[in-house]
Write an enzyme that holds these catalytic residues in place. Structure first.
Site, short mmCIF file in Angstrom:
data_model
loop_
_atom_site.label_atom_id
_atom_site.label_comp_id
_atom_site.label_asym_id
_atom_site.label_seq_id
_atom_site.Cartn_x
_atom_site.Cartn_y
_atom_site.Cartn_z
N CYS A 1 30.04 -11.53 -32.52
CA CYS A 1 28.73 -11.59 -31.66
C CYS A 1 28.44 -12.76 -30.94
O CYS A 1 28.08 -12.95 -29.76
CB CYS A 1 27.69 -10.86 -32.46
SG CYS A 1 27.87 -9.35 -33.38
N ASP B 1 19.17 3.83 -9.57
CA ASP B 1 18.35 5.11 -10.03
C ASP B 1 18.15 5.36 -11.38
O ASP B 1 17.18 6.33 -11.64
CB ASP B 1 19.03 6.33 -9.05
CG ASP B 1 20.31 6.46 -9.99
OD1 ASP B 1 21.09 5.59 -10.78
OD2 ASP B 1 21.10 7.24 -9.45
#
EC number: 1.11.1.27
Length: 224
Positions: free
Chosen positions: A47, A140
């Site tokens: 990570c 959108d």
């Protein structure tokens, strides 16, 4: 894994605590494209390399009007402390500031809602942790792409950037990007475009690959 999003689904307008304070997701995105990416745990090796690379590439995403936001089941306090390690890994000053916020989802509410949990990877209490998920949303607020990696395999953020460039190009132009396409390479003319219309749409020329079938569907044009 319960929950989840399908292509074309609208992003939920969730509220969350993050390293930059409390946000509402749609407000955070505004009119931008967005990348929401989860990781299993803070203070872990894979990570750290992933978010380090994401931070390095943040200017490239920003200049393409893309907002980034990360998520894991760790607290804001852990995120901020871990950010110092990420910056140090990148060879930079070890501050708490990254070029994108990280969501605190320690109750796993969002991870469950969005289908982000990895049942094969568990924390010290035996609870599943977040997988390496990438969601890309358009202006959108609808999902344009999703990627799901297991905890053991780090993502390629250069590939995620390549995908963003392709998504933005194909959202504006009636083209598709072929295998191994890179920014600046030729693109493919959509097979739904008639030949005469294609000539008008692509003044740089349309080049058709001859095939044994005789069908003229492999049509290339320089990137618009």
């Amino acid at each position: 894994m319960p929950g989840g999003l399908l292509l074309g689904d609208e992003a939920p307008n969730f509220e969350a605590n993050t390293t930059i304070g409390r946000i509402r997701f749609h407000d955070y995105l505004g009119d931008s494209w967005g990348i929401l990416f989860s990781h299993p745990r803070d203070f872990t090796p894979v990570c750290t390399t992933e978010l380090g690379r994401a931070a390095k590439l943040a200017p490239e995403f920003a200049k393409r009007n893309v907002k980034m936001i990360a998520l894991s089941i760790d607290s804001v306090e852990d995120h901020l402390a871990w950010s110092k390690d990420i910056n140090a890994y990148n060879g930079e000053e070890p501050t708490e500031k990254l070029p994108f916020p990280i969501i605190d989802d320690k109750n796993r509410d969002l991870a469950i809602q969005l289908g982000m949990l990895d049942p094969a990877e568990k924390d010290e209490k035996g609870m599943p942790v977040t997988a390496r998920v990438v969601f890309i949303f358009g202006p959108d607020k609808k999902l344009k792409l999703s990627i799901l990696y297991p905890a053991t395999t780090g993502r390629n953020f250069d590939e995620i950037l390549r995908v963003i460039i392709s998504l933005q190009l194909t959202a504006e132009k009636r083209v598709a990007t072929p295998v191994d396409w890179k920014n600046g390479d030729s693109v493919m003319v959509l097979p739904t475009i008639p030949e005469e219309e294609a000539k008008k749409l692509f003044p740089k020329g349309v080049f058709t690959k001859e095939l044994p079938s005789g069908k003229k569907y492999l049509r290339y044009t320089p990137q618009p």
